[in-house]
Structures are given as structure tokens and as C-alpha cells.
Scaffold this motif. Structure first.
Motif, short mmCIF file in Angstrom:
data_model
loop_
_atom_site.label_atom_id
_atom_site.label_comp_id
_atom_site.label_asym_id
_atom_site.label_seq_id
_atom_site.Cartn_x
_atom_site.Cartn_y
_atom_site.Cartn_z
N SER A 575 41.39 40.88 42.04
CA SER A 575 40.07 41.46 42.26
C SER A 575 40.05 42.13 43.63
O SER A 575 40.78 41.71 44.55
N THR A 576 39.26 43.17 43.76
CA THR A 576 39.14 43.89 45.02
C THR A 576 37.68 44.14 45.33
O THR A 576 36.83 44.20 44.44
N LEU A 577 37.41 44.28 46.63
CA LEU A 577 36.05 44.55 47.08
C LEU A 577 36.15 45.53 48.25
O LEU A 577 36.85 45.27 49.23
N ALA A 578 35.46 46.66 48.14
CA ALA A 578 35.41 47.65 49.20
C ALA A 578 33.97 47.79 49.67
O ALA A 578 33.05 47.79 48.85
N SER A 579 33.77 47.92 51.00
CA SER A 579 32.42 47.88 51.52
C SER A 579 32.25 48.82 52.71
O SER A 579 33.15 48.98 53.54
N LEU A 580 31.06 49.42 52.77
CA LEU A 580 30.59 50.15 53.93
C LEU A 580 29.38 49.40 54.48
O LEU A 580 28.52 48.97 53.70
N LEU A 581 29.31 49.24 55.79
CA LEU A 581 28.20 48.47 56.34
C LEU A 581 27.63 49.15 57.59
O LEU A 581 28.33 49.88 58.30
N ASP A 601 28.67 47.86 48.46
CA ASP A 601 29.81 47.11 47.96
C ASP A 601 30.26 47.63 46.61
O ASP A 601 29.43 47.88 45.72
N GLY A 602 31.56 47.76 46.47
CA GLY A 602 32.15 48.10 45.17
C GLY A 602 33.09 47.00 44.74
O GLY A 602 34.00 46.63 45.48
N SER A 603 32.85 46.41 43.55
CA SER A 603 33.64 45.27 43.09
C SER A 603 34.35 45.60 41.78
O SER A 603 33.76 46.16 40.85
N SER A 604 35.61 45.22 41.71
CA SER A 604 36.39 45.45 40.50
C SER A 604 35.97 44.52 39.37
O SER A 604 36.41 44.71 38.23
N ARG A 605 35.12 43.54 39.65
CA ARG A 605 34.70 42.60 38.62
C ARG A 605 33.68 43.21 37.65
O ARG A 605 33.40 42.61 36.61
N PHE A 606 33.11 44.34 38.00
CA PHE A 606 32.06 44.91 37.17
C PHE A 606 32.56 46.11 36.38
O PHE A 606 33.66 46.62 36.58
N ASN A 651 28.51 38.27 42.78
CA ASN A 651 29.52 38.68 41.79
C ASN A 651 30.43 37.52 41.39
O ASN A 651 31.55 37.71 40.94
N ASN A 652 29.92 36.28 41.53
CA ASN A 652 30.71 35.08 41.26
C ASN A 652 30.75 34.75 39.77
O ASN A 652 30.22 33.73 39.32
N ILE A 653 31.37 35.61 38.98
CA ILE A 653 31.50 35.36 37.54
C ILE A 653 32.95 35.31 37.10
O ILE A 653 33.23 35.24 35.90
N GLY A 654 33.87 35.33 38.05
CA GLY A 654 35.27 35.40 37.67
C GLY A 654 35.69 36.84 37.42
O GLY A 654 34.90 37.78 37.53
N ASN A 655 36.94 37.01 37.05
CA ASN A 655 37.49 38.35 36.88
C ASN A 655 37.48 38.79 35.41
O ASN A 655 37.51 37.97 34.50
N TYR A 656 37.39 40.09 35.22
CA TYR A 656 37.56 40.74 33.91
C TYR A 656 36.44 40.41 32.91
O TYR A 656 36.63 40.54 31.71
N ARG A 657 35.26 40.00 33.41
CA ARG A 657 34.17 39.71 32.48
C ARG A 657 33.55 40.97 31.89
O ARG A 657 32.86 40.90 30.87
#
Length: 1015
Positions: A575-581, A601-606, A651-657
Motif C-alpha cells: 500500500s502507498t500513501l502520497a500527501s501534500l500538506l 491524501d492519495g491512498s492505493s487502498r481506494f 482508510n483502515n480497511i486493509g488492502n485491495y478492498r
């Protein structure tokens, strides 16, 4: 000489005499040289030293040193931000050392807010700070356990009291129905994908908790459940300081239950059955050797901890290094926890342009845990049956003398050598076999490494680039010996050998983080501006492998190669997470405070169409006490009003949901079996962020020159687009789909009060208290109005989530009356597993229409009280913690009692037909709902600090000996019948099934003795 010259000469002589005699009337000047240090001996450069009642003063240099020339009889006032002010009387020229004590209850305290620090007086969000005064002296093995009762709105729940187990942490209630509810843990700026198990409290400088969205929004997607920031100790300018901390002690089970012996049961049966004993009771009396199963399962535990640290530095290099060893022997036999760890921090400032920081935190833990929970261990004993076969049992059952005895040995169907009446109430092994016949060990090595480089373009503008890695390798080894099987029909060595089994599981987590933060800090005229902007990227890889074997040739070789390999699996996830703050803090004249922030935030989980989330925040503050109209010398000397609103995510649902998962299945085509595939859930490209929107209003006040402080916060948080697994009829070929539906709201009130009751040189007494309420409500559940969850299918119980009501409620039947025990009154402690339920709608039967709400597991009010008392060199402190209003579904009595099924028994058949239609399992009714309120003396600490004379003799700068106790007093609610009211240990990963207790480890009373020293 003329008269004018003569007169002028006389005047000059008189004036000269006056000038000559003037020093005789002025005070003698004294020279004072000194060094300002903290309690641990670290220097405090920049400390302010002023002469009381004058404008004379100076500032300590980079070595903490200062020099002043002043009149005798004056007092020096020494101040340093975040420390208590100190007064020193000057009577002669001398060289002095001033040690300042940390101060954590003033408005000038510096708090960590995420990607920076801020004075508490300027904070506009809800941030709680806890400095490590004596948290490292609490006799617990984990840092998070030491926080219990310390912070308003932060619930530390000991759901599993075994050695080394992690408590459940909730900040302002549960905000999700399927995704995780744990807060984000940030250690020295690194958001770690784990808990606090690797943290040694001896290395912790302070702990901050970001509770509202405006504070936590800087962490965006992971801040919905709050953020816990851990700041480690670092080196300070000055000579090398060697610290040594050690403690050792013991612990015991706080409460024991009453397991009736056979003789007690004989008396009971005689009293209710006209003095007649059943054949089973009469038969058992010839074997009776009274046994309390708790004597087999529990023991006296022990605790040892030792840590050594070295710190020091100069104006260019500062360092801190430590090493620790901890041993926690649990009160349940075969439960042990060991931890070895270290910490190394180096800060380098070669010049005013560059700053470099490197930190390394390795840890190794070894944990042995019982494979069975307490209820399974205790229920399998019979209080009339000895643990080992004596002569009479050996003759009756054919067991070798001294062999372990199980109840099934007295069942003719399971043991053909036994010819007597069936005395067995369970086919399970006794608890001794389940404890000692199974090895279950987990070994974990963790390393957190972080490095950063900061370049200062100017005094105002800087760029900090950080890179780090968190690596965790965990290995679980499980082995069940031949004599530890639960199979009641074992016949011979071959079958025993076939029952052996072993597994080996390896899990590796590799987490990489890069952060690039640009900071601008500028003060001009009445304006203070602080701005940060940055980009972060985090990548996590999770790898696992599992192998299993059976049919081991011997119990003495547990490695898998000694058995027959039965399975081998492996998996890998990324999983990856990219962020601008961005965040800007602005203050005008230290009166009007504004903070705005944003994170993308951009998350690969979604799903690919909805991966990016936007999390803005804004907060305002007004320091009313700094206004010109505010009366000088007012009782409330510091008064600030603040409010905030912001958004955070989860985004705490695990990966690939968001993607359809494919499983292998077998299909019969003609006469052959073919391998096929099906989907466990459908894909959803629109699956996106679960978002929480939080409003917070608060006030901070200090009274009587900061003698008393008060903080009050009121909040309302609404979580929308809940991450939820929507079930679908399996006829479609899939179980369901992950989607965003539903809405949950949390609101509450938090109060924190601090008071210096006595503040004299040789006598000090301070108190801090906190209290919090939280109300939880389901606002929407998609197209449904309620969700009914089912717990244990064997012992039915229900959970209800309904719109307009709390997120989790116990649901079932009202208890009306017991079903009387009839028949043989055997085995001992026998009860019916059913009760007569109440017919709510009076239709003559009890069915689903008669179910009602029975309670809920969330406390209505939590509180904590900390008191610190010091007289000369002696000190005493304690922490009280309380939780009121929560209920627990306690299934333990249904295991500790011997249950018989009402169906088909004489007790059941003797009931009138109308009552037979109203029987329900106890677990389906209020019978199993108990009050989980408690009050606990979480910690009591008594210490003595050696005075300067003794310290000088042993060349130490500080040495304190102490005794500490945890849970010295624990008050259970009336009617609570088990070991631990916090022990909610089932369905812990399902927020909709909270509050179920079955076999939770007991609360323990811990007592330790320790030494803290610096040289």
C-alpha cells in the motif's frame, strides 16, 4: 592666595572628601557565576537570569553558564520556558548550580502539534500534553498502559491483561463501523503502522494527544481516530550524564472466584433435595481430593526492568543513547513477556545553516501466551478430581499411577477400562494439559530508523528533508504435544502421535517514509507567523508465510521437519500513501490567534476513481486576558477562548478492498473435479475515504498567577461515508461489496483541572483531575434502519446498531425467572443453560418480537485523578481512574458453571406448555449483561531523593529510590462476576460487536521497588 582661589580650594577638598567617603555608604558588589541545568543534569542554554526588583539581568550561554555582578542581599530569578521559576538569595560571591524542575501546567508549556511545536498559550485546537515525570516508574510492561487515567477523552482499556498484551486505545469514542478505530501513533515524527509495544517509557520525554480534527487534520487520512505523538529524550549541552533506572517486583491475581468443592455441593444438594444424594455424587465421593483450578492456572508473577542511558553534548553535537531489558512473568502459567531495546539519537548543528538528526530505535520481544483463554482453562477441571491419578483413580480408570487425569477417564464410552457410572461433564483436557502441552511463542524484532537534514535559508525560512524506515519481523511458533489433544477417543500411541501438530508463521512489515517540509517563522512588530508546506510519501509492504505439519515422530522435536507437512501458504500486500500538506499559524499581539491547514491524501487502498481526499481545518483563538480592558491582577490571570472545525479521514480497511478478490474453488464437471475461481467480493472503483467532520469549542484558564488551571472542551464529530462491507446474496457468486454508506456522530464534554494546593520550598502538593463524557449515535445506515449482529453461534447473543441510537447495544430478551435444576444434581455447580424470558407483547410466546435493548458497552463518564505530594526529600503520588455507566456481555458464568440443556430434560419437560414456549438461552437475555463500572488505584508511588550531601559522596547528580504499586485497590461494580470488567476480548476487530467478554485474563496487583539515578 586670593579669597576666590582659597574658596575654590576649600570646595575641591570638601568635594574630594565626599567622593572618597561615598563607597563607604554604598553596598559591596558581589560576583556570581553559575550554570543552569534541568533535573537530570542537562544544561539549559538561553535561560533568563534577572536580579529581582531591577532591570539587571543576563542570559545563559550555549553551555548554560552565566556571570553577574550585583549587590549583596539581592535575589536572582531564574526562568526557562517549560520549567518552574526559581529564586536564589545572594549573600556572598560564589559559583552556583541551578537545577530547574519541568513545569507542565502553565500556559507557557511547549507542546508538539505535528510537524512542529507551539506554546500552549497559542494552541487553538484540542491538544493534551503529558510529560514523563514518573510514568517510567509504573510497574507495567508497555508505555500505553502507563497512560490510564491521565488524559481526558483518552480511554485506555485493558481488554487483555496477559503479559505484553496491547490495551485498546480510543480517543473520543468509536467513529467507524467497519474500519479500524485505533489512533495514529507517531514516534519522533514517524507515523508507524503499529502500536506502542517497542516504546520504552524510560526514553520518552513527553506524550501529546491531538484530539480534535483541527489538530489531527495535519495527518489527514489517518487522523479520524486521533493522534498520539511520542517525543523521545535527546541530548543536551553539557557534561556527559549517565542515567540508570531499574525496578523489580511481583504481581498477583487481584480477585479469585468461588469454585464449589464436592463437599459444598453435597451440602447444597441435601438442602434442596430432602437430604438425598444422587448415585453420581456418591460415586465421586470416593475419589474426592478438593482442588481449586485457579491454583493450577494462576501463579505469582514477577516484573524486572533495567535501563542505562548516556546523554550530553556541546553546542554542535548532542547525543542520547540507551539500552533496556524487561522481564514480565505473567500470573497465568506459561505467560511470559521479554523485551530488549535501545535508543540512539544524535543531533548535529555544525553552523547556523545546517542541522542534522539521526535516530535509531531497535527492539526485540519474546512473548509466550496460553493457547486457550481463561474460561477454557478453568472449566475443564473438576473440583473433586485430583490433577494426578492416585491409587483409587488408577484402579478405577486403568490410568498409570501419577498420570494426568481428565474427566473423560470417568466416561465408559471414552474409556473402556472404566466400569463405573459416568461422572464426566466434559471431553476437554484439563487446563494443565492445555497449558503445558502446548507451546505458543511469538518473537518480534522491530527497528525504527530516521534521519533528517535541515537547511536554514535564513532565520525565518528552512527546509527539512526526512527519510526513514520501520521494519518489523514477527515469527510465531506453535506446537501441540501428543498428550494435549482434545480428542476424547484417543486409542494408543499411533492416534496420539497423529494428534500432534505444529505451525510456523512469519510476518514482515517494511514501511518507508519520505517527508519534505518547508517552514517559515517570522515575528515582526505585533505579528507572529508560522507556515509549513510539504510533501510526504509512505509505502508499506506486508509479507507473510505459514506452514503446518502433523504426525510428529516425538514430542521432543517441535521443528516442522520432524512431522508430515500438511500446508504451505504465502502472501504479499503493498500500500502507498502520497500527501501534500499546508498549515499557517498567525497571532496578532499575542491576543488573536488563527490557524488554517489543509492536507491532500492519495491512498492505493481506494478505487481508481476516488483515491484522493481533501482534509481542511481552521481554528480561532482569543486570549482575552491580554486585552487592555482586562483588569490587572484579576483572579483569572490567563483566559483564552478557542474554537475549531476540520476534516480527517480513515482508510483502515486493509488492502485491495476496492478490487474483486479471487478465490480458488473446486467444481464437478461430469465425472471430474476441475479447479475454478470465484470472487469473495465485487470491485468498487468509487470506494473512497471515510471522512470525519469535527467541531470543537474550548476555554483555557489559569487562576491566581497560574496556581490553578482549567481546560474545558466540548466537541461534536460526524463521520460520513462509512467504510462498510455490504453483504450480497451468495447466489450472485460473491459475498458482497465494500462501499461508502452510513453516518455516525460522537459528541461530548472534557474537563481538565490542575491545582498547586501547596507550593513552598520544602512542601509541595499538586492535583490534576480530568473527566470526559461521550455520546455516540448512528445517524444513517444506508438503505437500512438497523443492523443486528450475532456473536457466538453456540451461545447466541445479539448486537444492535440502529439509526438514532448508540452504535453498539446489547440486544435480546428480558430475564424473567430461572429454570429450576432437577434430576440428579450432577455434576457439581450445575445450572440450566436457559431461563424463562419475558413475553413483552403478551402474545403467549417469546420470539424475535420480544427482544429489547439490554445495555451498551460505552461508559457514560470516565475520569482520572492524579495527586503529587512532596515534603523535603520525600515524595508521594497516586493515580485514580474510574469508568461509570458501561455494561459488559459476560459469558464467563456460562463456562464456569456446569450447564445442562433444558431441552429433553426432566426440568424442562416438567414446565407447563406456556413456560416451555418462553425459554431462551441465558446468553440471549439480560442474565448475561453486567455492570462494567470500576474505580481503580492505578498507581501509587512513594520515593526518597538523596540530598546534596549524600549525592556528593557518591558522585551522583540525582538518585531516587521508590516503591510503586499498580491496581493496589480495584473496586468492581455490584453484580460483576468475573475477573476483569475491562476485558472485552472477543470480536475486537468488529466495532459493531463491542462489549463481549469470554475468558479474559484477570486484573493483577503489581508491586515493584526501584532506583533512578544520574551520574
Amino acid at each position: 592666595m586670593n579669597s576666590k582661589v582659597y574658596l575654590r580650594s576649600i570646595l575641591l577638598i570638601v568635594l574630594s572628601c565626599f567622593l572618597f567617603w561615598k563607597p563607604a555608604f554604598s553596598q559591596t558588589k558581589l560576583t556570581i557565576q553559575g550554570v543552569v541545568k534541568d533535573e537530570q543534569g542537562g544544561i539549559l542554554p538561553g535561560a533568563s537570569i534577572t536580579v529581582q526588583g531591577t532591570k539587571q539581568g543576563t542570559v545563559a550561554n550555549e553551555k548554560g553558564a552565566f556571570s553577574l555582578s550585583l549587590d549583596a542581599g539581592k535575589n536572582l530569578i531564574i526562568n526557562y520556558l517549560g520549567y518552574q521559576s526559581k529564586t536564589y538569595a545572594i549573600t556572598k560571591s560564589e559559583t552556583i548550580t541551578i537545577n530547574l524542575q519541568a513545569q507542565d501546567n502553565t500556559m507557557n508549556t511547549v507542546v508538539v502539534i505535528g510537524y512542529g511545536t507551539q506554546k500552549k498559550s497559542s494552541v487553538t485546537g484540542s491538544v493534551a500534553k503529558l510529560t514523563n515525570d514518573n510514568l517510567n516508574q509504573i510497574p507495567v510492561s508497555r508505555a500505553d498502559q502507563a497512560l490510564a487515567g491521565k488524559l481526558a477523552g483518552v480511554q485506555i482499556q485493558t481488554t487483555d491483561a496477559t503479559a505484553g498484551a496491547a490495551p485498546v486505545i480510543k480517543i473520543r469514542g468509536a467513529a467507524s463501523i467497519t474500519a479500524g478505530t485505533n489512533p495514529l501513533i507517531v514516534i519522533d515524527g514517524y507515523p508507524v503502522p503499529t502500536d506502542l509495544s517497542a516504546v520504552d517509557m524510560n526514553n520518552v520525554e513527553s506524550i501529546e494527544v491531538l484530539k480534535d480534527a483541527a489538530s489531527a487534520a495535519i495527518y489527514g487520512s489517518r487522523g479520524a481516530n486521533g493522534v498520539i505523538l511520542i517525543t523521545s529524550k535527546s541530548g543536551k549541552n553539557g557534561k556527559t550524564v549517565v542515567g540508570f533506572n531499574t525496578s523489580a517486583g511481583f504481581k498477583d491475581v487481584y480477585r479469585r472466584l468461588d469454585f464449589p468443592t464436592l463437599s459444598q455441593w453435597v451440602d447444597h444438594v441435601k438442602s434442596v433435595n430432602n437430604g438425598v444424594l444422587s448415585p453420581e455424587i456418591i460415586a465421586a465421593q470416593q475419589y474426592d481430593v478438593p482442588l481449586d483450578p485457579q491454583d493450577i492456572v494462576f501463579r505469582q508473577g514477577a516484573f524486572q526492568n533495567a535501563q542505562v542511558n548516556v546523554s550530553g553534548g556541546s553546542s554542535t553535537v548532542r547525543y542520547y543513547a540507551s539500552g533496556e531489558a524487561l522481564f514480565d512473568k505473567g500470573v497465568i502459567v506459561t505467560n511470559d513477556y521479554k523485551r530488549y531495546g535501545g535508543q540512539a539519537n544524535i543531533d548535529i548543528t555544525p553552523n547556523n545553516k545546517w542541522k542534522i538528526g539521526v535516530s535509531l530505535t531497535p527492539s526485540y520481544t519474546a512473548q509466550r501466551t496460553p493457547n486457550y483463554k481463561i474460561h477454557d482453562l478453568l472449566r475443564s477441571f473438576a473440583t473433586w478430581m485430583p490433577l494426578y491419578a492416585n491409587e483409587s483413580i488408577s484402579q478405577a480408570t486403568g490410568l498409570p499411577l501419577g498420570n494426568l487425569v481428565h474427566q473423560r477417564a470417568f466416561d465408559p464410552a471414552a474409556n473402556t477400562r472404566y466400569k463405573g457410572i459416568n461422572l464426566s461433564a466434559t471431553a476437554n483436557n484439563n487446563g494443565y494439559a492445555n497449558l503445558y502441552g502446548i507451546d505458543n511463542n511469538t518473537y518480534t524484532f522491530k527497528t525504527l530508523a530516521n534521519a533528517n537534514v535541515q537547511y536554514n535559508f535564513s532565520k525565518a525560512l528552512s527546509l527539512k528533508i526526512s527519510g526513514g524506515a520501520f521494519v518489523s519481523n514477527s515469527r510465531n511458533e506453535f506446537f501441540q504435544k501428543s498428550w494435549a489433544t482434545r480428542d476424547p477417543f484417543l486409542q494408543g500411541a499411533a492416534v496420539a502421535q497423529a494428534s500432534t501438530r505444529g505451525t510456523l508463521s512469519n510476518t514482515q512489515t517494511v514501511d518507508l517514509l519520505n517527508e519534505n517540509i518547508l517552514s517559515y517563522n517570522k515575528s515582526f512588530d505585533k505579528h507572529d507567523l508560522s507556515v509549513i508546506a510539504g510533501f510526504t510519501a509512505q509505502s508499506t509492504k506486508l509479507s507473510s508465510s505459514n506452514s503446518a505439519a502433523t504426525n510428529f515422530a516425538t514430542d521432543n522435536i517441535p521443528t516442522l521437519n520432524a512431522g508430515t507437512l500438511s500446508s504451505l501458504t504465502s502472501a504479499e500486500e503493498r500500500s502507498t500513501l502520497a500527501s501534500l500538506l499546508f498549515r499557517a499559524n498567525y497571532a496578532y499581539d499575542n491576543k488573536y490567534l488563527v490557524s488554517i491547514g489543509s492536507r491532500w491524501d492519495g491512498s492505493s487502498r481506494f478505487g481508481q476513481d476516488n483515491r484522493w481526499g481533501y482534509f481542511p481545518s481552521a481554528s480561532l483563538g482569543w486570549r482575552v486576558s491580554n486585552e487592555d480592558f482586562y483588569p490587572e491582577g484579576a483572579v483569572v490571570n490567563d483566559f483564552k477562548i478557542r474554537t475549531s472545525y476540520g476534516a480527517t479521514g480513515n482508510n483502515n480497511i486493509g488492502n485491495y478492498r476496492a478490487f474483486a478478490n479471487v478465490n480458488t474453488v473446486g467444481a464437478i464437471l461430469g465425472d471430474a473435479t476441475s479447479l475454478g475461481f470465484n470472487s469473495s467480493f465485487y470491485d468498487n472503483p468509487d470506494l473512497g475515504w471515510e471522512r470525519s467532520f469535527s467541531f470543537n469549542a474550548g476555554v483555557d484558564m489559569a487562576f491566581l498567577k497560574n496556581r490553578f488551571t482549567l481546560t474545558v472542551d466540548a466537541y461534536r464529530s460526524t463521520t460520513k461515508d462509512l467504510l462498510f462491507f455490504l453483504p450480497i446474496n451468495t447466489i450472485t457468486g460473491s459475498n458482497g461489496v465494500w462501499t461508502n454508506i452510513g453516518e455516525v456522530q460522537n459528541q461530548g464534554l472534557e474537563i481538565e483541572l490542575g491545582a498547586k494546593i501547596i507550593d513552598k520550598e520544602n512542601l509541595k502538593w499538586s492535583i490534576s483531575a480530568n473527566g470526559a463524557t461521550n455520546e455516540n449515535e448512528v445517524k444513517a445506515l444506508g438503505n437500512s434502519n438497523f443492523i443486528i449482529g450475532v456473536g457466538d453461534p453456540k451461545r447466541l447473543n445479539y448486537f444492535l446498531a440502529k439509526v438514532g441510537e448508540p452504535l453498539v447495544q446489547f440486544y435480546g430478551y428480558e430475564y424473567d425467572s430461572d429454570i429450576a435444576v432437577g434430576g440428579t444434581f450432577w455434576p457439581t455447580n450445575v445450572h440450566s443453560d436457559r431461563i424463562i424470558a419475558r413475553d413483552i407483547n403478551n402474545d403467549g410466546v417469546v420470539n424475535e418480537q420480544d427482544r429489547v435493548i439490554l445495555g451498551q458497552p460505552t461508559p457514560k463518564f470516565t475520569w482520572g485523578l492524579t495527586s503529587s505530594f512532596k515534603y523535603k526529600d520525600f515524595d508521594l503520588s497516586f493515580v485514580l481512574q474510574g469508568s461509570q455507566g458501561a455494561s459488559v456481555f459476560n459469558a464467563d458464568p456460562n463456562y464456569y458453571e456446569t450447564q445442562f440443556s433444558a431441552t429433553g430434560t426432566s426440568a424442562y419437560l416438567s414446565l407447563p406448555a406456556n413456560l416451555q414456549a418462553k425459554t431462551k438461552y441465558k446468553t440471549e437475555s439480560r442474565y448475561s449483561i453486567e455492570d462494567a463500572s470500576f474505580v481503580a488505584l492505578r498507581n501509587l508511588n512513594i520515593g526518597y531523593t538523596l540530598n546534596a550531601k549524600w549525592l556528593s559522596a557518591i558522585k551522583a547528580s540525582n538518585l531516587r529510590i521508590y516503591a510503586s504499586a499498580a491496581n493496589l485497590w480495584y473496586k468492581f461494580a455490584k453484580g460483576y462476576s468475573s475477573y476483569n470488567p475491562e476485558g472485552v476480548n472477543e470480536y475486537t476487530d468488529d466495532p459493531l460487536k463491542n462489549g463481549y467478554q469470554r475468558g479474559s485474563a484477570p486484573v493483577t496487583r503489581n508491586i515493584t521497588f526501584g532506583i533512578n539515578a544520574n551520574f
